[in-house]
Design a protein around this motif. Sequence first.
Motif, PDB file in Angstrom:
ATOM      1  N   LEU A  41       0.857  -1.176   0.000  1.00  0.00           N
ATOM      2  CA  LEU A  41       0.000   0.000   0.000  1.00  0.00           C
ATOM      3  C   LEU A  41       0.894   1.228   0.000  1.00  0.00           C
ATOM      4  O   LEU A  41       1.856   1.298   0.765  1.00  0.00           O
ATOM      5  CB  LEU A  41      -0.906   0.020   1.232  1.00  0.00           C
ATOM      6  CG  LEU A  41      -2.100  -0.934   1.230  1.00  0.00           C
ATOM      7  CD1 LEU A  41      -2.790  -0.891   2.589  1.00  0.00           C
ATOM      8  CD2 LEU A  41      -3.089  -0.556   0.141  1.00  0.00           C
ATOM      9  N   VAL A 318      -7.725   4.637  -1.985  1.00  0.00           N
ATOM     10  CA  VAL A 318      -6.785   3.518  -1.851  1.00  0.00           C
ATOM     11  C   VAL A 318      -5.787   3.544  -3.007  1.00  0.00           C
ATOM     12  O   VAL A 318      -6.164   3.794  -4.154  1.00  0.00           O
ATOM     13  CB  VAL A 318      -7.518   2.160  -1.849  1.00  0.00           C
ATOM     14  CG1 VAL A 318      -6.532   1.027  -1.572  1.00  0.00           C
ATOM     15  CG2 VAL A 318      -8.630   2.139  -0.808  1.00  0.00           C
ATOM     16  N   HIS A 320      -2.495   1.099  -4.418  1.00  0.00           N
ATOM     17  CA  HIS A 320      -1.667  -0.103  -4.300  1.00  0.00           C
ATOM     18  C   HIS A 320      -0.507  -0.027  -5.292  1.00  0.00           C
ATOM     19  O   HIS A 320      -0.639   0.544  -6.375  1.00  0.00           O
ATOM     20  CB  HIS A 320      -2.472  -1.365  -4.619  1.00  0.00           C
ATOM     21  CG  HIS A 320      -3.636  -1.617  -3.704  1.00  0.00           C
ATOM     22  ND1 HIS A 320      -4.873  -1.026  -3.890  1.00  0.00           N
ATOM     23  CD2 HIS A 320      -3.755  -2.409  -2.618  1.00  0.00           C
ATOM     24  CE1 HIS A 320      -5.696  -1.444  -2.945  1.00  0.00           C
ATOM     25  NE2 HIS A 320      -5.052  -2.273  -2.167  1.00  0.00           N
ATOM     26  N   LEU A 344     -12.679  -3.551  -3.378  1.00  0.00           N
ATOM     27  CA  LEU A 344     -12.452  -2.596  -2.293  1.00  0.00           C
ATOM     28  C   LEU A 344     -13.572  -2.676  -1.267  1.00  0.00           C
ATOM     29  O   LEU A 344     -14.754  -2.688  -1.598  1.00  0.00           O
ATOM     30  CB  LEU A 344     -12.397  -1.166  -2.861  1.00  0.00           C
ATOM     31  CG  LEU A 344     -11.309  -0.926  -3.914  1.00  0.00           C
ATOM     32  CD1 LEU A 344     -11.459   0.465  -4.486  1.00  0.00           C
ATOM     33  CD2 LEU A 344      -9.921  -1.103  -3.314  1.00  0.00           C
TER      34      LEU A 344
END
Length: 345
Positions: A41, A318, A320, A344
């Motif tokens: 992350l 988010v 990644h 998600l």
Amino acid sequence: MRNVDIVILDLFLPQEISADACAGLSVPVLEKILARAKLALLPSEDCSTGTLEEWLCRTFGIARQLDEPIAPITLMADGMQPGSGYWLRADPVHLQMQRTQLFLHPGIPLSVDEATQLCTSLNTHFADEGLCFFSPHPQRWYLQMEGVSDVVTRPLSQVAGRNVQTYLPKGPNALRWHKIFNEIQMVFFEHAVNQAREARGELPINSIWLWGGGHAVEHLMRPYTKVCGDSFLAGAFAQAAGISYKILPDDLTLCAEGTEGDVLIVWEGLRRPFQQGDLQGWRDSVQYLEQSYIAPLWKALRNGRIKQLSLIVLNAGVAHRFVLTRSAVWKPWRLPKSLTRYALA
């Protein structure tokens, strides 16, 4: 030998729609890369909102500030110089009332003449307030002002298709900007341009979205030697940093040719169908991503034409990073998972 980073927007879907959208989707190479890569992350200080705007600012060395200074960067790509002024993006939008909520629709087709007429009306109305509007591109408008706006805004990409009342500017001067929003809607209400558009069955431009405020950024970092993509925003950052930018070729591996440095690829092909709720269009775009871009990069990594491949997947909230080295390619025991498994929460 070089490293290739490919940024993909809206690849991972919310859980409530992921199962239906991904059912029967065949993307074996993409699933293989996700399974064999090392996942991380991205740190919240680098990408707390998961937006492309924020990721590009951090990647090109712009320190976190009250607002991300997107406007002066894209202004240069649109052929104007920001000088010493403070600039905001002021993009034309259509607001649609649904019950008690206002939903924002960006990217409305607009002619140069229509944009000019609407901006002229805004400049006439706000002349005494020191606000000056420009439309170097019909769908990308700008607001120049002498002082700092002192508000926190949200990128247009983050608000598209959503209720604007949740995303209005915040900060000490927020109420002033809410008032300006209301005045702009009054200026555009029954404007001759909008009357003509509605007569033709086209959506009127009944508001603008202010975002990305800041002064000119003098020196950007150069983390890549080449940038490729279908992204105007990525191209604007490349231009501001003095980096070569190319529109995506049919053969994506050509982006890595002719340079020994690292290469950035930014692909926004999933964004529009996702924001419009077009799940079939999103599926078609994922298939195109697999066949035209991911498969050639996988082959180039296996053949040693590139040293490392990173997939940076950005979704609202988010971010990644999947890092795949050449040695990790040969780890078949890391079994692939369906895209649904990356949904998600």
